[in-house]
Write a protein that holds these residues in place. Structure first.
Motif, PDB file in Angstrom:
ATOM      1  N   ASN A   4       0.789  -1.242   0.000  1.00  0.00           N
ATOM      2  CA  ASN A   4       0.000   0.000   0.000  1.00  0.00           C
ATOM      3  C   ASN A   4       0.813   1.281   0.000  1.00  0.00           C
ATOM      4  O   ASN A   4       0.261   2.351   0.226  1.00  0.00           O
ATOM      5  N   GLY A  57       2.215   2.396  -2.591  1.00  0.00           N
ATOM      6  CA  GLY A  57       2.104   2.950  -3.939  1.00  0.00           C
ATOM      7  C   GLY A  57       3.114   2.328  -4.897  1.00  0.00           C
ATOM      8  O   GLY A  57       3.365   2.844  -5.987  1.00  0.00           O
ATOM      9  N   LYS A  58       3.658   1.201  -4.501  1.00  0.00           N
ATOM     10  CA  LYS A  58       4.717   0.551  -5.274  1.00  0.00           C
ATOM     11  C   LYS A  58       4.243   0.150  -6.676  1.00  0.00           C
ATOM     12  O   LYS A  58       4.952   0.379  -7.654  1.00  0.00           O
ATOM     13  N   THR A  59       3.046  -0.439  -6.755  1.00  0.00           N
ATOM     14  CA  THR A  59       2.529  -0.857  -8.066  1.00  0.00           C
ATOM     15  C   THR A  59       2.302   0.358  -8.968  1.00  0.00           C
ATOM     16  O   THR A  59       2.644   0.343 -10.158  1.00  0.00           O
ATOM     17  N   THR A  60       1.742   1.415  -8.375  1.00  0.00           N
ATOM     18  CA  THR A  60       1.489   2.640  -9.146  1.00  0.00           C
ATOM     19  C   THR A  60       2.810   3.189  -9.687  1.00  0.00           C
ATOM     20  O   THR A  60       2.907   3.568 -10.860  1.00  0.00           O
ATOM     21  N   ASN A 111       6.507   8.872  -1.024  1.00  0.00           N
ATOM     22  CA  ASN A 111       5.311   8.930  -1.874  1.00  0.00           C
ATOM     23  C   ASN A 111       4.143   9.599  -1.132  1.00  0.00           C
ATOM     24  O   ASN A 111       4.237   9.896   0.049  1.00  0.00           O
ATOM     25  N   ASP A 166       1.342  14.437  -2.451  1.00  0.00           N
ATOM     26  CA  ASP A 166       0.146  15.252  -2.718  1.00  0.00           C
ATOM     27  C   ASP A 166      -0.755  15.280  -1.485  1.00  0.00           C
ATOM     28  O   ASP A 166      -1.294  16.328  -1.115  1.00  0.00           O
ATOM     29  N   SER A 211       4.848  11.866  -6.057  1.00  0.00           N
ATOM     30  CA  SER A 211       3.475  11.379  -6.007  1.00  0.00           C
ATOM     31  C   SER A 211       3.347  10.397  -7.170  1.00  0.00           C
ATOM     32  O   SER A 211       3.326  10.815  -8.337  1.00  0.00           O
TER      33      SER A 211
HETATM   34  C1  BGO Z   1      -6.279   2.763  -4.606  1.00  0.00           C
HETATM   35  N1  BGO Z   1      -0.992   9.810  -4.009  1.00  0.00           N
HETATM   36  C2  BGO Z   1      -2.235   9.365  -3.692  1.00  0.00           C
HETATM   37  N2  BGO Z   1      -3.124  10.258  -3.278  1.00  0.00           N
HETATM   38  N3  BGO Z   1      -2.569   8.057  -3.785  1.00  0.00           N
HETATM   39  C3  BGO Z   1      -1.619   7.202  -4.215  1.00  0.00           C
HETATM   40  C4  BGO Z   1      -0.326   7.599  -4.562  1.00  0.00           C
HETATM   41  C5  BGO Z   1       0.004   8.985  -4.449  1.00  0.00           C
HETATM   42  O1  BGO Z   1       1.111   9.448  -4.725  1.00  0.00           O
HETATM   43  N4  BGO Z   1       0.361   6.508  -4.953  1.00  0.00           N
HETATM   44  C6  BGO Z   1      -0.463   5.459  -4.856  1.00  0.00           C
HETATM   45  N5  BGO Z   1      -1.667   5.874  -4.412  1.00  0.00           N
HETATM   46  P1  BGO Z   1      -0.608   0.713  -4.878  1.00  0.00           P
HETATM   47  P2  BGO Z   1       1.140  -1.096  -3.442  1.00  0.00           P
HETATM   48  C7  BGO Z   1      -7.569   3.329  -4.168  1.00  0.00           C
HETATM   49  O2  BGO Z   1      -6.160   1.764  -5.259  1.00  0.00           O
HETATM   50  O3  BGO Z   1       0.230   1.212  -5.976  1.00  0.00           O
HETATM   51  C8  BGO Z   1      -2.856   5.043  -4.132  1.00  0.00           C
HETATM   52  O4  BGO Z   1       0.332  -2.012  -2.575  1.00  0.00           O
HETATM   53  C9  BGO Z   1      -8.734   2.689  -4.509  1.00  0.00           C
HETATM   54  N6  BGO Z   1      -8.668   1.521  -5.244  1.00  0.00           N
HETATM   55  O5  BGO Z   1      -3.958   4.693  -6.218  1.00  0.00           O
HETATM   56  O6  BGO Z   1      -1.636  -0.321  -5.201  1.00  0.00           O
HETATM   57  C10 BGO Z   1      -3.172   4.099  -5.241  1.00  0.00           C
HETATM   58  O7  BGO Z   1       1.470  -1.682  -4.767  1.00  0.00           O
HETATM   59  C11 BGO Z   1      -9.938   3.252  -4.080  1.00  0.00           C
HETATM   60  O8  BGO Z   1      -5.203   3.443  -4.192  1.00  0.00           O
HETATM   61  O9  BGO Z   1       0.259   0.219  -3.644  1.00  0.00           O
HETATM   62  C12 BGO Z   1      -3.894   3.008  -4.488  1.00  0.00           C
HETATM   63  O10 BGO Z   1       2.344  -0.588  -2.727  1.00  0.00           O
HETATM   64  C13 BGO Z   1      -9.950   4.428  -3.359  1.00  0.00           C
HETATM   65  O11 BGO Z   1      -2.544   4.236  -3.010  1.00  0.00           O
HETATM   66  C14 BGO Z   1      -3.177   2.965  -3.148  1.00  0.00           C
HETATM   67  C15 BGO Z   1      -8.766   5.033  -3.033  1.00  0.00           C
HETATM   68  O12 BGO Z   1      -1.294   1.968  -4.191  1.00  0.00           O
HETATM   69  C16 BGO Z   1      -2.110   1.883  -3.063  1.00  0.00           C
HETATM   70  C17 BGO Z   1      -7.568   4.481  -3.438  1.00  0.00           C
HETATM   71  C18 BGO Z   1      -9.832   0.818  -5.620  1.00  0.00           C
END
Ligand code: BGO
Length: 270
Positions: free
Chosen positions: A12, A14-17, A114, A117, A143
């Motif tokens: 969580n 944001g690694k995948t993003t 990360n 924002d 972000s």
């Molecule tokens: C959901 N900023 C914000 N605001 N959100 C972020 C950022 C950032 O820089 N980076 C990631 N996120 P993953 P792991 C979600 O999926 O990449 C959010 O586990 C939702 N989904 O969008 O999956 C990203 O790989 C419904 O959020 O993390 C994701 O590390 C409502 O952080 C979450 C709100 O990112 C985890 C968010 C159905």
């Protein structure tokens, strides 16, 4: 030769993003050998010689979950050229627990903070320069969702890959450092210098996987056990808990000097 960057962070964070934003369609997905944990790697956009390895999301480098074992085996055995450690800036305390361990591996580390924002929207502040000083590595604000700072973070990791190994800035308490120094001398002096501290800390914790990998002589093990027991007696706790607790004390001091919450000190109206 490709430059290999390992992307490490908590679930969580944001690694995948971030991985998707850095590599785009340039991804190869499989499994780690022998386990059903997903393995993803990809080429960094506009850098065909840079491979990013997406490690499983983990909270620690202890060997208690399959994900932790996979991630740490990769870091220890494959030794990537650099680690890009993504941490959630809204949850620094929990995320820095892994960071403190990554900086001990003897691999160049870059930290990408990360969710900046959200941090900024909340009116909170993270003192990046001070955080960098205290961790002993480059720290970049990003972000992943908005795409800000991500290329800078990746390029900082590429640059770090060709530079010096990160040197951990944290010392444990006297009794622990005393034991670790003995362990380094008795058990791991033949390993590369930059890896000795990580191994010595793991031996102090009586990490079974590391102990069986090193296959130490019985006499050496006996001496080491005396050192560990002496520290445990002095600090009145078991070795593994001592390390965990002292990491959290270190993290608390980092947060005190690097993180400013907007409403800290104000009385809650709710
Ligand atoms: C959901 N900023 C914000 N605001 N959100 C972020 C950022 C950032 O820089 N980076 C990631 N996120 P993953 P792991 C979600 O999926 O990449 C959010 O586990 C939702 N989904 O969008 O999956 C990203 O790989 C419904 O959020 O993390 C994701 O590390 C409502 O952080 C979450 C709100 O990112 C985890 C968010 C159905």
């Amino acid at each position: 030769m490709d430059i290999r960057i390992a992307l490490a962070g908590n679930p969580n964070s944001g690694k995948t993003t971030l991985f998707n934003a850095l590599t785009g369609a340039n991804q190869f997905v499989g499994n780690w050998p022998g386990v059903t944990v997903e393995k993803k790697e990809g080429k960094l956009k506009k850098h065909s010689n840079v491979v990013i390895m997406d490690l499983p999301g983990i909270y620690s480098l202890s060997p208690y979950t399959l994900e932790e074992v996979v991630a740490r085996n990769y870091l220890i055995n494959e030794r990537p050229d650099a680690i890009l450690n993504i941490i959630d800036g809204t949850n620094l305390e929990r995320n820095l627990y892994l960071t403190t361990q990554l900086t001990e591996l003897g691999i160049p580390v870059v930290v990408a903070v990360n969710m900046m924002d959200v941090v900024k929207k909340n009116g909170d502040r993270i003192h990046i320069d001070e955080l960098s000083r205290q961790l002993g590595c480059n720290v970049v604000e990003i972000s992943a969702l908005k795409g800000t700072g991500i290329m800078e973070a990746a390029e900082a990791a590429v640059k770090a890959a060709g530079g010096a190994k990160t040197i951990p800035q944290h010392s444990f308490s006297g009794p622990v450092e005393h034991a670790i120094a003995h362990i380094e001398e008795a058990a791991v002096h033949n390993l590369p210098a930059e890896q000795q501290r990580w191994y010595a800390i793991k031996i102090f914790e009586r990490d079974e996987k590391v102990l069986s990998q090193l296959n130490l002589d019985k006499t050496v093990l006996g001496h080491i056990e005396e050192d560990i027991k002496a520290a445990e007696k002095e600090l009145d706790d078991d070795a593994e808990s001592i390390i965990t607790n002292e990491r959290y004390v270190y993290i608390a001091s980092i947060i005190k000097s690097c993180y400013q919450k907007k409403n800290r000190g104000k009385l809650s109206t709710s």
